[in-house]
Design a protein around this motif. Structure first.
Motif, PDB file in Angstrom:
ATOM      1  N   SER A  74      61.109 -46.866  -6.351  1.00  0.00           N
ATOM      2  CA  SER A  74      60.639 -47.536  -7.562  1.00  0.00           C
ATOM      3  C   SER A  74      60.465 -46.916  -8.837  1.00  0.00           C
ATOM      4  CB  SER A  74      59.579 -48.162  -7.234  1.00  0.00           C
ATOM      5  OG  SER A  74      58.231 -47.357  -7.231  1.00  0.00           O
TER       6      SER A  74
ATOM      7  N   GLY B  29      56.647 -48.862  -9.134  1.00  0.00           N
ATOM      8  CA  GLY B  29      55.962 -49.914  -8.332  1.00  0.00           C
ATOM      9  C   GLY B  29      54.543 -49.541  -7.653  1.00  0.00           C
TER      10      GLY B  29
ATOM     11  N   THR C   4      54.627 -53.481 -11.231  1.00  0.00           N
ATOM     12  CA  THR C   4      55.091 -52.567 -11.925  1.00  0.00           C
ATOM     13  C   THR C   4      54.479 -51.967 -12.944  1.00  0.00           C
ATOM     14  OG1 THR C   4      57.309 -53.656 -11.703  1.00  0.00           O
ATOM     15  CG2 THR C   4      57.316 -52.053 -13.062  1.00  0.00           C
TER      16      THR C   4
ATOM     17  N   GLU D 116      56.792 -40.791  -4.575  1.00  0.00           N
ATOM     18  CA  GLU D 116      56.810 -42.170  -3.868  1.00  0.00           C
ATOM     19  C   GLU D 116      56.042 -41.915  -2.673  1.00  0.00           C
ATOM     20  OE1 GLU D 116      60.910 -42.881  -3.810  1.00  0.00           O
ATOM     21  OE2 GLU D 116      61.042 -43.582  -6.044  1.00  0.00           O
TER      22      GLU D 116
END
Length: 159
Positions: free
Chosen positions: A64, A77, A86, A99
């Motif tokens: 994301s 995200g 978001t 991430e």
């Protein structure tokens, strides 16, 4: 009543009134500066209400992270396992930001997006902020997520 006792009584009453007013002012000042932590599921459920500033906690969703070339603008995200929100941020991200790692962002909601003014990342592989882990655990219980999915989440405050 003796004039001395009367004077003391008035002095005590004035001190009590002044201390009550001071306590009320401190309480009001603190209430305005408190920021609450919510997960994306709680935000979408309306639990965050119309608060101007709050903290959004969860994990950075896989695949994301998007950076705008030539700027410090980034969007990513934030997920609690049930919902993804978001977040947009402009600035230098913490070194440990990546991430699938725990994150807490402070900011405000604009529509379905979160505009972050500060982003905090976890400090090692085994740690998830207690507030985030507890909120994610409550979200899993509320949405009846199977124990196998909950087992992947670290214990609250685990190091």
């Amino acid at each position: 009543m003796n004039p001395t006792r009367k004077r003391r009584l008035w002095l005590i009453a004035a001190l009590l009134l002044a201390s009550g007013a001071a306590a009320a002012l401190v309480t009001l000042a603190l209430r305005e500066n408190i920021t609450y932590l919510y997960t994306p599921s709680q935000v979408y459920a309306g639990e965050a209400g119309d608060q101007a500033v709050f903290r959004l906690g969860g994990m950075v969703a896989k695949d994301s992270l998007q950076r705008e070339p030539g700027t410090l603008k980034v969007s990513f995200g934030v997920t609690d396992g049930d919902a993804v929100m978001t977040a947009h941020y402009e600035g230098i991200l913490p070194d440990l930001f990546r991430e699938n790692q725990a994150v807490i962002a402070t900011g405000r909601r604009e529509g379905d997006a979160f505009i972050a003014t500060q982003v905090l990342a976890k400090h090692d592989e085994a740690y998830m902020p207690r507030e985030v882990a507890e909120a994610m655990g409550k979200a899993h219980e509320k949405h009846k997520v199977p124990d196998a999915a909950a087992a992947d989440a670290p214990e609250p405050g685990a190091y």
